[in-house]
Design a protein around this motif. Structure first.
Motif, PDB file in Angstrom:
ATOM      1  N   ARG A  49       3.886  10.013   4.372  1.00 46.33           N
ATOM      2  CA  ARG A  49       5.067   9.293   3.890  1.00 46.33           C
ATOM      3  C   ARG A  49       5.961   8.885   5.054  1.00 46.33           C
ATOM      4  NH1 ARG A  49       7.364  12.476  -1.377  1.00 46.33           N
ATOM      5  NH2 ARG A  49       8.954  10.887  -1.200  1.00 46.33           N
ATOM      6  N   ALA A  50       6.198   9.810   5.965  1.00 44.58           N
ATOM      7  CA  ALA A  50       7.074   9.519   7.102  1.00 44.58           C
ATOM      8  C   ALA A  50       6.493   8.426   7.985  1.00 44.58           C
ATOM      9  CB  ALA A  50       7.309  10.792   7.911  1.00 44.58           C
ATOM     10  N   LEU A  51       5.196   8.498   8.284  1.00 45.34           N
ATOM     11  CA  LEU A  51       4.587   7.489   9.144  1.00 45.34           C
ATOM     12  C   LEU A  51       4.548   6.116   8.486  1.00 45.34           C
ATOM     13  CD1 LEU A  51       1.669   9.460  10.816  1.00 45.34           C
ATOM     14  CD2 LEU A  51       3.723   8.567  11.897  1.00 45.34           C
ATOM     15  N   MET A  52       4.345   6.066   7.183  1.00 50.34           N
ATOM     16  CA  MET A  52       4.346   4.775   6.490  1.00 50.34           C
ATOM     17  C   MET A  52       5.735   4.147   6.530  1.00 50.34           C
ATOM     18  SD  MET A  52       1.295   4.067   5.514  1.00 50.34           S
ATOM     19  CE  MET A  52       1.311   2.915   4.175  1.00 50.34           C
ATOM     20  N   VAL A  53       6.762   4.944   6.316  1.00 50.85           N
ATOM     21  CA  VAL A  53       8.129   4.416   6.355  1.00 50.85           C
ATOM     22  C   VAL A  53       8.486   3.983   7.781  1.00 50.85           C
ATOM     23  CG1 VAL A  53      10.558   5.026   6.052  1.00 50.85           C
ATOM     24  CG2 VAL A  53       8.894   5.665   4.328  1.00 50.85           C
ATOM     25  N   LEU A  58       0.440   3.907  12.217  1.00 46.98           N
ATOM     26  CA  LEU A  58      -0.342   4.086  10.996  1.00 46.98           C
ATOM     27  C   LEU A  58      -1.771   4.500  11.293  1.00 46.98           C
ATOM     28  CD1 LEU A  58       0.902   0.904   9.169  1.00 46.98           C
ATOM     29  CD2 LEU A  58       1.728   3.227   8.930  1.00 46.98           C
ATOM     30  N   ASP A  59      -2.195   4.389  12.544  1.00 43.86           N
ATOM     31  CA  ASP A  59      -3.557   4.728  12.924  1.00 43.86           C
ATOM     32  C   ASP A  59      -3.800   6.234  12.837  1.00 43.86           C
ATOM     33  OD1 ASP A  59      -6.118   4.251  13.929  1.00 43.86           O
ATOM     34  OD2 ASP A  59      -5.458   4.714  15.972  1.00 43.86           O
ATOM     35  N   ARG A  60      -2.775   7.026  12.844  1.00 42.56           N
ATOM     36  CA  ARG A  60      -2.901   8.483  12.842  1.00 42.56           C
ATOM     37  C   ARG A  60      -2.997   9.075  11.439  1.00 42.56           C
ATOM     38  NH1 ARG A  60      -4.234   7.449  17.341  1.00 42.56           N
ATOM     39  NH2 ARG A  60      -2.828   7.370  19.079  1.00 42.56           N
ATOM     40  N   VAL A  66       9.555  -0.272  11.793  1.00 42.91           N
ATOM     41  CA  VAL A  66       9.204  -0.897  13.072  1.00 42.91           C
ATOM     42  C   VAL A  66       8.647  -2.305  12.842  1.00 42.91           C
ATOM     43  CG1 VAL A  66       7.692  -0.707  15.094  1.00 42.91           C
ATOM     44  CG2 VAL A  66       8.860   1.295  14.241  1.00 42.91           C
ATOM     45  N   GLY A  67       7.898  -2.500  11.763  1.00 48.87           N
ATOM     46  CA  GLY A  67       7.381  -3.831  11.437  1.00 48.87           C
ATOM     47  C   GLY A  67       8.487  -4.826  11.125  1.00 48.87           C
ATOM     48  N   VAL A  68       9.500  -4.388  10.404  1.00 50.62           N
ATOM     49  CA  VAL A  68      10.634  -5.271  10.098  1.00 50.62           C
ATOM     50  C   VAL A  68      11.394  -5.624  11.377  1.00 50.62           C
ATOM     51  CG1 VAL A  68      12.875  -5.364   8.927  1.00 50.62           C
ATOM     52  CG2 VAL A  68      10.860  -4.559   7.704  1.00 50.62           C
ATOM     53  N   LEU A  69      11.581  -4.644  12.262  1.00 54.81           N
ATOM     54  CA  LEU A  69      12.215  -4.926  13.552  1.00 54.81           C
ATOM     55  C   LEU A  69      11.372  -5.898  14.374  1.00 54.81           C
ATOM     56  CD1 LEU A  69      13.508  -1.386  14.570  1.00 54.81           C
ATOM     57  CD2 LEU A  69      14.860  -3.348  13.841  1.00 54.81           C
ATOM     58  N   SER A  85       0.816  -1.216   0.000  1.00 54.78           N
ATOM     59  CA  SER A  85       0.000   0.000   0.000  1.00 54.78           C
ATOM     60  C   SER A  85       0.845   1.260   0.000  1.00 54.78           C
ATOM     61  CB  SER A  85      -0.952   0.001   1.195  1.00 54.78           C
ATOM     62  OG  SER A  85      -0.229   0.089   2.400  1.00 54.78           O
ATOM     63  N   THR A  86       2.041   1.191   0.530  1.00 55.92           N
ATOM     64  CA  THR A  86       2.930   2.345   0.504  1.00 55.92           C
ATOM     65  C   THR A  86       3.421   2.619  -0.909  1.00 55.92           C
ATOM     66  OG1 THR A  86       3.641   1.889   2.754  1.00 55.92           O
ATOM     67  CG2 THR A  86       5.045   3.326   1.470  1.00 55.92           C
ATOM     68  N   ILE A  87       3.693   1.582  -1.660  1.00 58.67           N
ATOM     69  CA  ILE A  87       4.254   1.727  -3.002  1.00 58.67           C
ATOM     70  C   ILE A  87       3.192   2.148  -4.026  1.00 58.67           C
ATOM     71  CG2 ILE A  87       5.328   0.438  -4.883  1.00 58.67           C
ATOM     72  CD1 ILE A  87       6.738  -1.227  -2.734  1.00 58.67           C
TER      73      ILE A  87
END
Length: 138
Positions: free
Chosen positions: A81-85, A133-135, A90-93, A24-26
């Motif tokens: 953009r910043a929140l998605m990245v 991502l909720d924000r 954080v998801g990868v961690l 969804s980011t891409i």
């Protein structure tokens, strides 16, 4: 501590969520508008994404243009953009932390209490990735 089957199910669902987050980011279909005009042959669909704008014409031709400058974008788009990245990072961690803390892995030693704390930390990291991502409101 939950059994291995529940841990693998939760890990799989979280991994699928992370893949959906990256997709969804891409994708450029964040905002969509269309213009038909007087003639349906010249109809256009305009897609505005986080990274580029695309115009899809009724003839099947698609043209995409990457944003030239970050500073020219609106504040809400920059924040999104910043929140998605941040959510992806954080998801990868969280994937790494959770995979160490699961029962079915040998990483992190044999201490069950330590592994359960590591697994809990991975779950909390997944929750943090989701709440960042909720924000979003683009």
């Amino acid at each position: 501590m939950a059994n291995s089957g529940l841990q693998i199910l939760g890990f799989t669902l979280a991994l699928l969520g992370l893949i959906a987050l990256v997709a969804s980011t891409i994708m450029p279909q964040w905002k969509m508008s269309s213009y038909a005009g007087d003639n349906i042959i010249t109809a256009q669909a305009i897609y505005m994404g986080l990274w580029m704008n695309c115009v899809y014409q009724s003839t099947g031709q698609i043209q995409c243009k990457v944003y030239d400058s970050i500073l020219a974008l609106g504040a809400s788009l920059q924040a999104t953009r910043a929140l998605m990245v941040v959510g992806i990072v954080v998801g990868v961690l969280a994937v790494g932390i959770s995979s160490v803390g699961m029962k079915c892995t040998r990483c992190g030693g044999d201490d069950k209490a330590k592994k359960s704390r590591i697994a809990m930390g991975g779950g909390i990291a997944f929750i943090l990735a989701g709440t960042s991502l909720d924000r979003l409101s683009l």
